[in-house]
Design a protein around this motif. Structure first.
Motif, PDB file in Angstrom:
ATOM      1  N   GLN A 147     -11.788   0.274  -7.902  1.00 34.05           N
ATOM      2  CA  GLN A 147     -11.403  -0.390  -6.263  1.00 34.05           C
ATOM      3  C   GLN A 147     -13.888   0.047  -5.441  1.00 34.05           C
ATOM      4  O   GLN A 147     -13.884  -0.771  -5.617  1.00 34.05           O
ATOM      5  N   ARG A 204      -8.572  -6.252   4.790  1.00 34.34           N
ATOM      6  CA  ARG A 204      -9.170  -6.178   3.534  1.00 34.34           C
ATOM      7  C   ARG A 204      -8.566  -5.360   2.521  1.00 34.34           C
ATOM      8  O   ARG A 204      -8.439  -4.457   3.288  1.00 34.34           O
ATOM      9  N   GLY A 205      -7.910  -5.147   1.707  1.00 30.76           N
ATOM     10  CA  GLY A 205      -7.610  -4.644   0.759  1.00 30.76           C
ATOM     11  C   GLY A 205      -5.599  -4.412   1.313  1.00 30.76           C
ATOM     12  O   GLY A 205      -5.734  -3.435   1.197  1.00 30.76           O
ATOM     13  N   SER A 219      -1.687   2.066  -7.899  1.00 30.41           N
ATOM     14  CA  SER A 219      -2.860   3.041  -7.924  1.00 30.41           C
ATOM     15  C   SER A 219      -2.615   4.987  -8.569  1.00 30.41           C
ATOM     16  O   SER A 219      -3.104   4.465 -10.424  1.00 30.41           O
ATOM     17  N   ASN A 247       1.201  -0.711  -0.028  1.00 27.09           N
ATOM     18  CA  ASN A 247      -0.289   0.220   0.367  1.00 27.09           C
ATOM     19  C   ASN A 247       0.651   0.900  -0.025  1.00 27.09           C
ATOM     20  O   ASN A 247       1.853   1.376   0.722  1.00 27.09           O
ATOM     21  N   ASP A 257      -8.320  -2.837 -10.593  1.00 31.12           N
ATOM     22  CA  ASP A 257      -7.805  -2.607  -9.186  1.00 31.12           C
ATOM     23  C   ASP A 257      -8.744  -3.048  -8.364  1.00 31.12           C
ATOM     24  O   ASP A 257      -9.567  -2.774  -7.957  1.00 31.12           O
ATOM     25  N   GLU A 258      -7.907  -3.799  -7.670  1.00 34.05           N
ATOM     26  CA  GLU A 258      -8.536  -4.727  -6.767  1.00 34.05           C
ATOM     27  C   GLU A 258      -9.556  -5.174  -7.254  1.00 34.05           C
ATOM     28  O   GLU A 258     -10.637  -4.948  -6.328  1.00 34.05           O
ATOM     29  N   SER A 286     -11.802  -7.625  -3.846  1.00 33.65           N
ATOM     30  CA  SER A 286     -12.143  -7.302  -3.082  1.00 33.65           C
ATOM     31  C   SER A 286     -13.147  -7.465  -2.042  1.00 33.65           C
ATOM     32  O   SER A 286     -12.770  -7.649  -0.746  1.00 33.65           O
ATOM     33  N   SER A 298      -3.947  -5.886  -7.332  1.00 33.98           N
ATOM     34  CA  SER A 298      -4.277  -7.230  -6.107  1.00 33.98           C
ATOM     35  C   SER A 298      -3.375  -7.693  -4.975  1.00 33.98           C
ATOM     36  O   SER A 298      -1.925  -7.937  -5.539  1.00 33.98           O
ATOM     37  N   HIS A 299      -3.558  -7.512  -4.217  1.00 31.17           N
ATOM     38  CA  HIS A 299      -3.312  -7.857  -3.277  1.00 31.17           C
ATOM     39  C   HIS A 299      -3.021  -9.758  -2.345  1.00 31.17           C
ATOM     40  O   HIS A 299      -2.501 -10.260  -1.523  1.00 31.17           O
ATOM     41  N   LYS A 300      -4.230  -9.956  -3.091  1.00 34.23           N
ATOM     42  CA  LYS A 300      -4.477 -11.600  -3.256  1.00 34.23           C
ATOM     43  C   LYS A 300      -3.200 -12.664  -4.682  1.00 34.23           C
ATOM     44  O   LYS A 300      -4.012 -12.312  -5.364  1.00 34.23           O
ATOM     45  N   ASP A 317      -2.063  -4.910   1.850  1.00 35.01           N
ATOM     46  CA  ASP A 317      -0.880  -5.447   0.782  1.00 35.01           C
ATOM     47  C   ASP A 317      -0.561  -6.539   2.152  1.00 35.01           C
ATOM     48  O   ASP A 317      -0.206  -6.486   3.225  1.00 35.01           O
TER      49      ASP A 317
END
Length: 509
Positions: A89, A436-437, A45, A40, A170-171, A174, A202-204, A439
């Protein structure tokens, strides 16, 4: 014909002298999906806003080549006409308009004398829904009739209707369930086959690994590296992102757990839209000093409603008996909850956690204005000292404490909400989807903070949809299903299968 559909070369973007991007390069081929990874605040973004002309040409330096030609877009309409479409997002749908009207918003089909050709638009919208494996969607209904997963796919339909050649996501997952996420990932794979290029933030990282061909990592506004996904493991991506190896994502440590200090009895919440239905049905539980109590359950099980009722902010009819140190505490609002020693980091930080246009610092001190008030006058020096202390403690990345909090990345906004809820020195801290959302680096910092807090004697209730996170951090796990308590497990060798079996109301065989 150019090898790359898109090339970004040496992109530099600064805000008030602070470089958010410092010479970033990015290249994408037609039909390729590039995973853009970073912590983050790394600049992901911001880079995509440069590409889509949210930040127009002239407000940054560097060069963007689109199909071999330099692109100097002055606004989003120009980039969309070129075929570059971003899905933010936060979804950009108008709830009360129909699916069709949202898909064609600003791009309507007109007939005789400029009248809207609804028949043609409905037909095209229905075709897009079928292409996206959603034939059951009634395109004449308002989008508010559909859940988050459907709305995310409606956003993609809107992008495809603009003949997107490059889709920026973007995400995108989420707020999606596991089943909705699987559908979306399949759609991305289908789009690649049709030659549509994608950039996915994505952080996933498991999702990044499933659909991306190439990984590009940025850290603190600089380009760390770009490599084929096939050459990388998830652990290697994490190391590139955070600049260090994280061997244990869940830094849970041994800590003393004391006596029962908090108890919620007979918590019941009624559905706002259907008062005859209970969202939470007579749930009772206890919490011990220094304990991390995880709360698991499927989406819609009633976990968030449970937290809101305890905290005094459930918007519908609810009832609960709350005890602290064995004594009943009357909580009828967040204010009385905070004064009683109970704080909540909410699930939706955008709606319930921050005041977007207010500065980062004032968002942090919003929970304790009385601490800085002397005879009705704010002691600004004392307030700023506290703000700076919390910014350092939470490692919040902000150019200045006075910057509007909406200008921060999601992870840094989350850290600010944490800081706000820690200032009242709560005895019980409720965390609703705290990562959530966020990193992996910021997640690790949040987990470390949780361990520090419980070692100091604070008790934590953590609601999470991520079972590995719950099992990695909790001492005990409650399972909620259809509003009822379906399990209370000591986390000693507890498996995901056991938790899921309880969540769906089945006994594990």
């Amino acid at each position: 014909m150019a090898e790359y559909l898109l090339e970004m070369r040496g992109i530099v973007k600064d805000f008030s002298g602070v470089k958010a991007l410092n010479g970033i390069d990015l290249a994408v081929r037609a039909g390729e999906c590039v995973g853009l990874c970073g912590e983050n605040g790394a600049g992901k973004s911001t880079l995509m806003k440069v590409l889509s002309a949210v930040y127009p040409h002239g407000s940054w330096t560097g060069q963007i080549l689109w199909n071999g030609q330099e692109l100097k877009a002055r606004g989003i309409r120009e980039t969309e006409e070129a075929g570059i479409v971003i899905i933010h997002q936060e979804l950009m749908l108008v709830p009360h308009l129909s699916v069709t009207e949202n898909i064609f918003l600003g791009n309507e089909i007109t007939g005789f004398a400029g009248t809207l050709d609804y028949a043609a638009m409905h037909q095209r919208a229905a075709e897009l829904m079928r292409d996206l494996k959603m034939p059951e969607v009634n395109v004449a209904l308002p989008v508010s009739q559909y859940g988050g997963g459907h709305q995310q796919l409606i956003e993609i339909a809107k992008a495809l209707n603009k003949k997107a050649r490059l889709l920026i996501l973007d995400e995108p997952t989420s707020s999606l369930t596991k089943a909705e996420t699987a559908i979306l990932l399949d759609i991305i794979l289908d789009l690649k086959k049709k030659g549509v290029a994608c950039v996915m933030i994505s952080h996933k990282l498991d999702e990044i690994a499933a659909v991306c061909d190439t990984i590009s990592v940025i850290r603190d506004g600089t380009h760390v590296g770009t490599r084929p996904m096939g050459e990388l493991s998830v652990d290697q991506i994490i190391t590139m992102m955070v600049g260090r190896e994280i061997t244990n994502l869940f830094p849970r440590e041994e800590h003393p757990i004391g006596e029962v200090i908090f108890e919620a009895r007979n918590v019941t919440c009624f559905d706002i839209d259907n008062p005859a239905r209970k969202k939470v049905d007579d749930v009772s539980f206890q919490l011990r000093r220094g304990e991390v109590l995880g709360v698991a359950g499927l989406v819609g099980a009633g976990r968030t409603e449970l937290a809101m009722a305890i905290f005094g902010c459930y918007p519908g009819k609810s009832s609960a008996t709350v005890l602290l140190d064995g004594k009943p505490v009357h909580i009828d609002s967040p204010q009385t909850a905070v004064k009683s020693g109970l704080c909540l980091v909410p699930e939706d930080r955008k709606r319930h956690g921050i005041v977007p246009l207010m500065g980062v610092g004032h968002n942090i001190t919003l929970s304790v204005p009385e601490q800085f008030s002397r005879f009705g006058v704010i002691d600004q020096a004392a307030e700023m000292q506290t703000i700076e202390k919390m910014i350092r403690r939470m490692r919040i990345k902000t150019a200045t404490p006075m910057l509007a909090i909406q200008g921060l990345s999601g992870g840094n906004q989350q850290k600010a909400v944490f800081a706000k809820m820690l200032l009242p020195a709560p005895r019980v801290l409720i965390l609703d989807e705290p990562t959530r959302g966020v990193d992996v680096g910021a997640k690790y910092e949040i987990y470390k903070l949780m361990m520090e807090l419980v070692k100091e004697g604070m008790s934590i209730i953590m609601i999470s949809s991520e079972l590995p996170e719950l099992l990695g951090m909790s001492d005990r796990v409650l399972v909620i299903g259809e509003g009822r308590l379906r399990g209370d497990f000591i986390n000693n060798g507890l498996s995901q299968e056991t938790v899921m079996a309880a969540a769906i109301g089945q006994t594990e065989t």
